[in-house]
Scaffold this motif. Sequence first.
Motif, mmCIF file in Angstrom:
data_model
loop_
_atom_site.group_PDB
_atom_site.id
_atom_site.type_symbol
_atom_site.label_atom_id
_atom_site.label_comp_id
_atom_site.label_asym_id
_atom_site.label_seq_id
_atom_site.Cartn_x
_atom_site.Cartn_y
_atom_site.Cartn_z
ATOM 1 N N CYS A 226 0.985 -0.900 -0.132
ATOM 2 C CA CYS A 226 -0.028 0.287 -0.048
ATOM 3 C C CYS A 226 0.789 0.797 0.019
ATOM 4 C CB CYS A 226 -0.657 0.031 1.069
ATOM 5 S SG CYS A 226 -2.353 -0.805 1.347
ATOM 6 N N LEU A 227 1.656 1.081 0.742
ATOM 7 C CA LEU A 227 2.733 2.074 0.579
ATOM 8 C C LEU A 227 3.582 2.548 -0.120
ATOM 9 C CD1 LEU A 227 3.878 2.417 4.151
ATOM 10 C CD2 LEU A 227 2.059 4.177 3.178
ATOM 11 N N THR A 228 3.794 1.768 -1.183
ATOM 12 C CA THR A 228 4.638 1.747 -1.965
ATOM 13 C C THR A 228 4.117 1.065 -3.190
ATOM 14 O OG1 THR A 228 5.355 -1.325 -2.509
ATOM 15 C CG2 THR A 228 7.095 -0.024 -1.349
ATOM 16 N N ASN B 88 0.967 0.642 -4.236
ATOM 17 C CA ASN B 88 -0.118 0.636 -4.868
ATOM 18 C C ASN B 88 -0.487 2.449 -3.624
ATOM 19 O OD1 ASN B 88 -1.444 -1.019 -5.811
ATOM 20 N ND2 ASN B 88 -1.313 -2.795 -3.825
ATOM 21 N N TYR B 89 0.720 2.896 -3.866
ATOM 22 C CA TYR B 89 0.370 3.808 -3.026
ATOM 23 C C TYR B 89 -0.782 5.345 -3.687
ATOM 24 C CZ TYR B 89 2.431 8.215 -0.208
ATOM 25 O OH TYR B 89 2.324 10.117 -0.321
ATOM 26 N N CYS B 90 -0.318 5.401 -4.553
ATOM 27 C CA CYS B 90 -1.864 6.586 -5.333
ATOM 28 C C CYS B 90 -3.135 5.533 -6.202
ATOM 29 C CB CYS B 90 -1.112 7.421 -5.319
ATOM 30 S SG CYS B 90 -2.223 8.765 -5.827
ATOM 31 N N PHE C 196 0.254 10.296 4.837
ATOM 32 C CA PHE C 196 0.226 9.232 3.895
ATOM 33 C C PHE C 196 -2.100 8.873 4.152
ATOM 34 C CE2 PHE C 196 2.966 7.696 7.431
ATOM 35 C CZ PHE C 196 3.379 6.436 7.091
ATOM 36 N N PRO D 283 -2.461 6.838 0.108
ATOM 37 C CA PRO D 283 -2.845 5.328 0.537
ATOM 38 C C PRO D 283 -4.260 5.072 1.525
ATOM 39 C CG PRO D 283 -0.283 6.244 1.426
ATOM 40 C CD PRO D 283 -0.803 7.183 1.214
#
Length: 176
Positions: free
Chosen positions: A16-18, A20-22, A95, A98
Motif C-alpha cells: 500500500c505504501l509502494t 499501490n501508494y496512489c 499517508f 494510501p
Amino acid sequence: MNTQTRPSLWKYFILCLTRNYCSFSGTAPRREFWGFYLFLYLFSLIFGIAAAVLFAAALPWGELKGVHDQAQMQAMLFPHIASFVLVVQIIMMAFYLPIWGVTIRRLRDAGFSTAWGYGYMALGIIGLLNWAVLDRFQYEGGPVTQFLGILSSAYWLLLIILACFPSRPAAEDTPE
C-alpha cells in the motif's frame, strides 16, 4: 486463495505504501485493508509516544514553573503545541493517499459504490482546508470544526462497517 501464496499483513502494508501508494483502481481484499490499518495504527502509536516524549523534553520547564497566570502559560505553550500539530499533520499527509486508495479499493471489492470513499476523501480535504485556513486564525475550534469532526467520525465508522463485508465475486463474462 491458498494461505501459502497470499501476502502477509506486513507485505500488504508495504504494498500500500509502494506499488499501490496512489492507486484508486482495482480492489483490495479485507486482508489488505486491515493489514494496512493495523500497521498504520501501530506506527502511529509508536510515533505518537516518541513525539510526546520529544515534545515534553523541548518544553521550557524552568520558565513554566514560575508562571502562575493561565493566559501567560497558554501564550508560552501555544507555539510549542502548534509546531507539534503542524509536524504531525505534515507527516500524516504522506499517508492520506494510501488511506483513501485502500479504502476506495476495499469498498469496490465489497461491492459498494466508491462514491462513499470519495465522499470521505472530500470530507477530509474540507477538514484539512478548515484547519489550514480557518483554525489557524483562532485559538479555539469553532462550531464548524466540531461539526466536521463529528461528521468525519460518523462517516469513518460507516466506512469501517462497509469494509467488514466479504468480497463480492467478480462478475462473470456472459455472452449476450
